[in-house]
Design an enzyme around this catalytic site. Structure first.
Site, PDB file in Angstrom:
ATOM      1  N   TYR A   9       0.857  -1.184   0.000  1.00  0.00           N
ATOM      2  CA  TYR A   9       0.000   0.000   0.000  1.00  0.00           C
ATOM      3  C   TYR A   9       0.890   1.229   0.000  1.00  0.00           C
ATOM      4  CZ  TYR A   9       0.760  -0.682   5.055  1.00  0.00           C
ATOM      5  OH  TYR A   9       1.314  -0.898   6.300  1.00  0.00           O
ATOM      6  N   SER A  10       0.333   2.370  -0.416  1.00  0.00           N
ATOM      7  CA  SER A  10       1.158   3.516  -0.803  1.00  0.00           C
ATOM      8  C   SER A  10       1.607   4.392   0.356  1.00  0.00           C
ATOM      9  CB  SER A  10       0.407   4.363  -1.827  1.00  0.00           C
ATOM     10  OG  SER A  10       0.126   3.596  -2.984  1.00  0.00           O
ATOM     11  N   THR A  11       0.740   4.649   1.337  1.00  0.00           N
ATOM     12  CA  THR A  11       1.072   5.587   2.411  1.00  0.00           C
ATOM     13  C   THR A  11       0.832   4.949   3.764  1.00  0.00           C
ATOM     14  OG1 THR A  11      -1.156   6.541   2.595  1.00  0.00           O
ATOM     15  CG2 THR A  11       0.309   7.463   0.903  1.00  0.00           C
ATOM     16  N   GLN A  14      -2.777   4.189   4.970  1.00  0.00           N
ATOM     17  CA  GLN A  14      -3.527   3.091   4.372  1.00  0.00           C
ATOM     18  C   GLN A  14      -3.161   1.774   5.054  1.00  0.00           C
ATOM     19  OE1 GLN A  14      -2.284   3.429   0.282  1.00  0.00           O
ATOM     20  NE2 GLN A  14      -3.783   5.002  -0.199  1.00  0.00           N
ATOM     21  N   ALA A  38       3.644   1.234   2.939  1.00  0.00           N
ATOM     22  CA  ALA A  38       3.922   2.656   2.717  1.00  0.00           C
ATOM     23  C   ALA A  38       4.988   2.845   1.634  1.00  0.00           C
ATOM     24  CB  ALA A  38       4.351   3.319   4.021  1.00  0.00           C
TER      25      ALA A  38
END
Length: 221
Positions: A9-11, A14, A38
């Site tokens: 997941y990106s950040t 999340q 992240a």
């Protein structure tokens, strides 16, 4: 042949809950999971620590399982660099659910190659549109004088006082404008409240209504 689950997941705001739900059956069966929390999709998959470890531990014939294609690649450059590596190592790549679930995305046939390239272009366009909308939203908020981000808990002067107190080992003085809650009463000072004035039976009694008197020995008609 082993199924290997990849999660990303990106950040840090999340989670991978949705991905784990989609891959729940594989995880429950004991499939090894590799994570890149992240981690931006702009970082190529071959440069990510979790995915690199997956490649080092995978054997010929193993299948990489992902919840959706965007978790692994989101640009044409990424998939063009990734597919030859998977082919040389004899690995398969499958999306767990949806229209792509029945296709090996690492296959080298022309149809799959074209489809994956188009998919990567769409995902890249979607990522760029999200970034553009975010930049426009930030610019609009700043134009209206809105302060973005989490508000600071301390002003500059108060922060300096806290740092100085920490360095000198002294107690931090309370802020002049800070409000303190009133002290709680001790157990010894507590007294039971006086009982409420409850009406007595005499005050609650109501006068009896006039009722006819029946003489003794006679029958009421």
């Amino acid at each position: 042949m082993t199924d290997r689950v990849y999660l990303r997941y990106s950040t840090d705001k999340q989670t991978d809950a949705r991905q784990r739900h989609a891959l729940a059956a594989l995880l429950a069966a004991g499939a090894p999971a590799y994570e890149d929390p992240a981690t931006s999709s702009r970082q190529l998959s071959l440069d990510r620590a979790g995915f690199t470890r997956l490649l080092h531990e995978a054997a010929v014939g193993d299948t990489i399982r992902i919840a959706d294609a965007a978790r692994l690649f989101r640009s044409v450059a990424d998939i063009l660099a990734l597919r030859p590596v998977l082919a040389r190592r004899g690995l398969h790549l499958r999306v767990e659910s949806g229209l792509l679930s029945g296709i090996d995305l690492a296959s080298d046939d022309p149809g799959t190659k074209m489809m994956v390239s188009v998919l990567a272009a769409v995902l890249e366009f979607q990522r760029d549109m999200i970034s553009e909308n975010t930049r426009e939203g930030v610019a609009a908020a700043e134009a209206f004088g809105k302060t973005l981000g989490r508000p600071t808990a301390l002003d500059t002067g108060r922060a300096a006082d806290v740092v100085e107190a920490y360095r000198s080992g002294t107690a931090i003085k309370p802020s002049p404008d800070s409000t303190t809650s009133p002290p709680r009463p001790s157990a010894g000072s507590w007294t039971a409240p006086a009982p409420a004035n409850c009406p007595t039976n005499s005050t609650r009694s109501r006068p009896r209504a006039n009722r006819p008197t029946i003489p003794r020995g006679r029958t009421w008609k």
